[in-house]
Design a protein around this motif. Structure first.
Motif, PDB file in Angstrom:
ATOM      1  N   ARG A 185      79.351  17.763  40.790  1.00  0.00           N
ATOM      2  CA  ARG A 185      77.960  18.551  39.956  1.00  0.00           C
ATOM      3  C   ARG A 185      77.168  17.322  39.765  1.00  0.00           C
ATOM      4  NH1 ARG A 185      77.380  19.581  34.441  1.00  0.00           N
ATOM      5  NH2 ARG A 185      76.310  21.637  34.205  1.00  0.00           N
ATOM      6  N   ILE A 186      75.944  17.665  39.851  1.00  0.00           N
ATOM      7  CA  ILE A 186      74.931  16.765  39.740  1.00  0.00           C
ATOM      8  C   ILE A 186      73.890  17.556  38.623  1.00  0.00           C
ATOM      9  CG2 ILE A 186      73.009  15.445  40.653  1.00  0.00           C
ATOM     10  CD1 ILE A 186      75.202  14.243  41.934  1.00  0.00           C
ATOM     11  N   ALA A 187      73.758  16.767  37.668  1.00  0.00           N
ATOM     12  CA  ALA A 187      73.010  17.340  36.369  1.00  0.00           C
ATOM     13  C   ALA A 187      71.733  16.521  36.062  1.00  0.00           C
ATOM     14  CB  ALA A 187      73.888  17.530  35.098  1.00  0.00           C
ATOM     15  N   PRO A 188      70.756  16.851  35.782  1.00  0.00           N
ATOM     16  CA  PRO A 188      69.445  16.137  35.530  1.00  0.00           C
ATOM     17  C   PRO A 188      69.750  15.522  34.347  1.00  0.00           C
ATOM     18  CG  PRO A 188      68.891  18.463  36.278  1.00  0.00           C
ATOM     19  CD  PRO A 188      70.287  18.141  35.995  1.00  0.00           C
ATOM     20  N   ARG A 189      69.092  14.264  34.334  1.00  0.00           N
ATOM     21  CA  ARG A 189      69.393  13.392  33.082  1.00  0.00           C
ATOM     22  C   ARG A 189      68.140  14.044  32.015  1.00  0.00           C
ATOM     23  NH1 ARG A 189      69.025   6.908  32.717  1.00  0.00           N
ATOM     24  NH2 ARG A 189      69.862   6.560  30.606  1.00  0.00           N
ATOM     25  N   SER A 190      67.168  14.379  32.490  1.00  0.00           N
ATOM     26  CA  SER A 190      66.158  15.028  31.464  1.00  0.00           C
ATOM     27  C   SER A 190      66.585  16.422  30.973  1.00  0.00           C
ATOM     28  CB  SER A 190      64.813  15.226  32.246  1.00  0.00           C
ATOM     29  OG  SER A 190      64.904  15.823  33.521  1.00  0.00           O
ATOM     30  N   GLY A 191      67.622  17.111  31.469  1.00  0.00           N
ATOM     31  CA  GLY A 191      68.122  18.278  30.897  1.00  0.00           C
ATOM     32  C   GLY A 191      67.611  19.238  32.121  1.00  0.00           C
ATOM     33  N   GLY A 192      68.014  20.581  31.846  1.00  0.00           N
ATOM     34  CA  GLY A 192      67.882  21.486  32.925  1.00  0.00           C
ATOM     35  C   GLY A 192      68.857  22.033  33.835  1.00  0.00           C
ATOM     36  N   PRO A 193      68.863  22.941  34.680  1.00  0.00           N
ATOM     37  CA  PRO A 193      70.347  23.346  35.439  1.00  0.00           C
ATOM     38  C   PRO A 193      70.590  22.278  36.277  1.00  0.00           C
ATOM     39  CG  PRO A 193      68.141  24.463  36.391  1.00  0.00           C
ATOM     40  CD  PRO A 193      67.693  23.676  35.060  1.00  0.00           C
ATOM     41  N   ALA A 194      72.033  22.439  36.540  1.00  0.00           N
ATOM     42  CA  ALA A 194      72.556  21.456  37.509  1.00  0.00           C
ATOM     43  C   ALA A 194      72.931  21.965  38.814  1.00  0.00           C
ATOM     44  CB  ALA A 194      74.009  21.136  36.949  1.00  0.00           C
ATOM     45  N   VAL A 195      73.256  21.013  39.827  1.00  0.00           N
ATOM     46  CA  VAL A 195      73.482  21.456  41.048  1.00  0.00           C
ATOM     47  C   VAL A 195      74.866  21.291  41.467  1.00  0.00           C
ATOM     48  CG1 VAL A 195      73.059  21.165  43.615  1.00  0.00           C
ATOM     49  CG2 VAL A 195      71.100  21.050  42.023  1.00  0.00           C
ATOM     50  N   GLU A 196      75.757  22.360  41.973  1.00  0.00           N
ATOM     51  CA  GLU A 196      77.144  22.374  42.294  1.00  0.00           C
ATOM     52  C   GLU A 196      77.183  22.343  43.537  1.00  0.00           C
ATOM     53  OE1 GLU A 196      79.869  24.638  40.449  1.00  0.00           O
ATOM     54  OE2 GLU A 196      79.249  24.458  38.529  1.00  0.00           O
ATOM     55  N   MET A 197      77.884  21.123  43.972  1.00  0.00           N
ATOM     56  CA  MET A 197      78.136  20.613  45.494  1.00  0.00           C
ATOM     57  C   MET A 197      79.760  21.044  46.182  1.00  0.00           C
ATOM     58  SD  MET A 197      75.776  17.056  45.629  1.00  0.00           S
ATOM     59  CE  MET A 197      76.822  16.574  47.371  1.00  0.00           C
ATOM     60  N   PHE A 198      79.711  21.596  47.156  1.00  0.00           N
ATOM     61  CA  PHE A 198      80.858  22.064  47.729  1.00  0.00           C
ATOM     62  C   PHE A 198      80.985  21.246  49.089  1.00  0.00           C
ATOM     63  CE2 PHE A 198      79.816  25.124  44.896  1.00  0.00           C
ATOM     64  CZ  PHE A 198      81.062  25.524  44.175  1.00  0.00           C
TER      65      PHE A 198
ATOM     66  N   LEU B 290      75.262  23.938  46.537  1.00  0.00           N
ATOM     67  CA  LEU B 290      74.993  23.277  48.265  1.00  0.00           C
ATOM     68  C   LEU B 290      76.320  23.030  48.932  1.00  0.00           C
ATOM     69  CD1 LEU B 290      72.706  20.153  47.430  1.00  0.00           C
ATOM     70  CD2 LEU B 290      72.016  22.317  48.308  1.00  0.00           C
ATOM     71  N   VAL B 291      76.302  23.558  49.979  1.00  0.00           N
ATOM     72  CA  VAL B 291      77.814  23.497  50.915  1.00  0.00           C
ATOM     73  C   VAL B 291      77.384  22.525  51.951  1.00  0.00           C
ATOM     74  CG1 VAL B 291      79.466  24.786  51.918  1.00  0.00           C
ATOM     75  CG2 VAL B 291      78.047  25.872  50.224  1.00  0.00           C
ATOM     76  N   VAL B 292      78.008  21.347  51.548  1.00  0.00           N
ATOM     77  CA  VAL B 292      77.769  20.162  52.483  1.00  0.00           C
ATOM     78  C   VAL B 292      78.961  19.961  53.487  1.00  0.00           C
ATOM     79  CG1 VAL B 292      77.113  17.846  52.401  1.00  0.00           C
ATOM     80  CG2 VAL B 292      76.433  19.413  50.557  1.00  0.00           C
TER      81      VAL B 292
END
Length: 429
Positions: A177-190, A224-226
């Protein structure tokens, strides 16, 4: 959001049967004499270190072992002792599977999507089916039981049963999981694999990853599906967390971790503009070295002061190339500003480092208060764990002892003593 790492207690049946295909450490140490007591104490020591660093720490309990119910599904019957004795006479490998303590690696217990990422605002946990390996495929039922007990409040949590076994799902070991340091929605990576690489099976199926994202109610635009690289799987990176780890806005990965790293990094930059990607080049740390030292199977955690610490196994410090590169990284002044070394050597010998031993769960204060407190650690509980382990866990297990009824009885008694010490009733777990 508050992050709690739930570590698995190394069970009293911890042994080196070499059951995990594609896991180099597991195969290399197959047939050696294990040290369950030392392994469990090392695990508790790591949890103590995390508490001392000011981080949230939880625990999951060893599963019932020997798993006589599993052996009965294979046609053995009678009392527990009769069932085990019959299986030992017929096929010793089946008893080795029934004695496996691999549930200690709770990174494989489930995939966790925190409430801010999901459509319904709940924290979703999908129990992994671990269907690729027999010794792990039997874990799902007991894992689900513990998760439902630990996270019981439907106002905050939703637990999903395992996916069908045809679609291999290995849990958070293939999730970031990647979450912006500045706030806002995160990205989940599979992260998934394709077919076989170097004769080793790809354990995480793309279909399973996509299914977990759907059932968790994630935004397709921020999921993201990687694909993992074939080279990584063939080299012994049986899970993605052996070659990559993420925390907050930072992705820390080996150059050979992903099939198309450039496309992944571009996609991440578009979704999380302040993402920091730290890629370890192969000419500094080879893929082989990264896997042998479990450099990336480290816990990358955010400290109370906002800095990031990489919690590494001692094997990483002992390798000159790895340690030199890490110290250069710290000297550069990037987001990772501290190295913390822990001794989990007994777990490492069976193919699992610091990150394998923990499942990350991120919650707000209200959800944290709704977690069953028996699964949360403090210094007093750690001392209680250490006392039970020191008194009850076998000091060693040789391969031929897996068929000894005295060991079966001792391991069952040891687990019962632990559950009682933590306040669990006989029928709860």
């Amino acid at each position: 959001m508050i992050e709690v790492n739930f570590d698995g207690i190394v069970g009293p049946t911890h042994n080196y049967a070499g059951l995990s295909i594609g896991n180099r450490a597991s195969f290399a140490n197959a047939g050696a004499v294990s040290s369950p007591r030392l392994a469990a104490l090392q695990g508790v020591g790591k949890m103590r270190r995390m508490l001392a660093m000011g981080l949230g720490q939880g625990v999951f309990l060893p599963h019932v072992r020997p798993n006589t119910d599993w052996l009965r599904t294979l046609g053995f019957n009678g009392s527990d002792t009769e069932t085990l004795a019959s299986a030992w006479m017929s096929d010793r490998a089946l008893v080795a599977n029934a004695m496996s303590a691999s549930a200690m690696w709770t990174a494989n217990a489930a995939t966790v999507s925190p409430a801010p990422d999901t459509r319904d605002g709940l924290c979703h946990l999908s129990v992994a089916n671990l269907s690729t390996m027999p010794h792990r495929a039997s874990e799902a039922g007991q894992t689900e039981r513990q998760l439902r007990l630990a996270f019981p409040d439907p106002r905050f949590f939703r637990i999903h049963a395992p996916l069908p076994a045809a679609f291999g799902d290995e849990g958070a070991a293939n999730f970031m999981r990647i979450a912006p340091r500045s706030g806002g929605p995160a990205v989940e990576m599979f992260v998934y694999g394709e077919g076989q690489s170097g004769g080793f099976p790809s354990r995480q199926h793309r279909t399973a990853s996509e299914a977990v994202a759907r059932r968790h109610g994630l935004s397709p635009a921020r999921s993201l599906v990687v694909r993992q690289s074939d080279a990584a799987i063939a080299a012994g990176a049986f899970h993605n967390d052996v070659v990559a780890v993420a925390n907050g806005h930072v992705l820390f990965a080996h150059e050979a971790a992903f099939a198309d790293p450039a496309a992944l990094y571009a996609a991440l930059a578009a979704l999380v503009p302040d993402v920091v990607t730290i890629e370890v080049p192969a000419d500094r740390v080879s893929l082989d070295t990264a896997i042998r030292t479990y450099l990336f199977n480290s816990q990358l955690v955010t400290m109370p002061d906002g800095g990031m610490t990489l919690v590494l196994p001692g094997e990483a410090q002992e390798n000159a190339a790895v340690w030199a590169w890490l110290n250069e990284l710290i000297a550069q002044g990037g987001p990772i500003d501290r190295l913390e070394v822990v001794d989990v050597r007994e777990s490492m010998r069976n193919g699992g480092g610091p990150a394998c031993l923990r499942l990350r769960v991120q919650v707000d204060a209200d959800a944290l208060a709704a977690i069953d407190p028996r699964f949360l650690l403090n210094e007093t509980v750690c001392a209680r764990l250490e006392q039970v382990i020191t008194q009850e866990w076998p000091e060693s297990i040789a391969p031929e002892e897996l068929g000894d009824p005295r060991l079966w009885d001792r391991c069952a008694r040891a687990r019962s003593a632990l559950t009682e010490a933590l306040g669990f009733g006989t029928d709860e777990l």
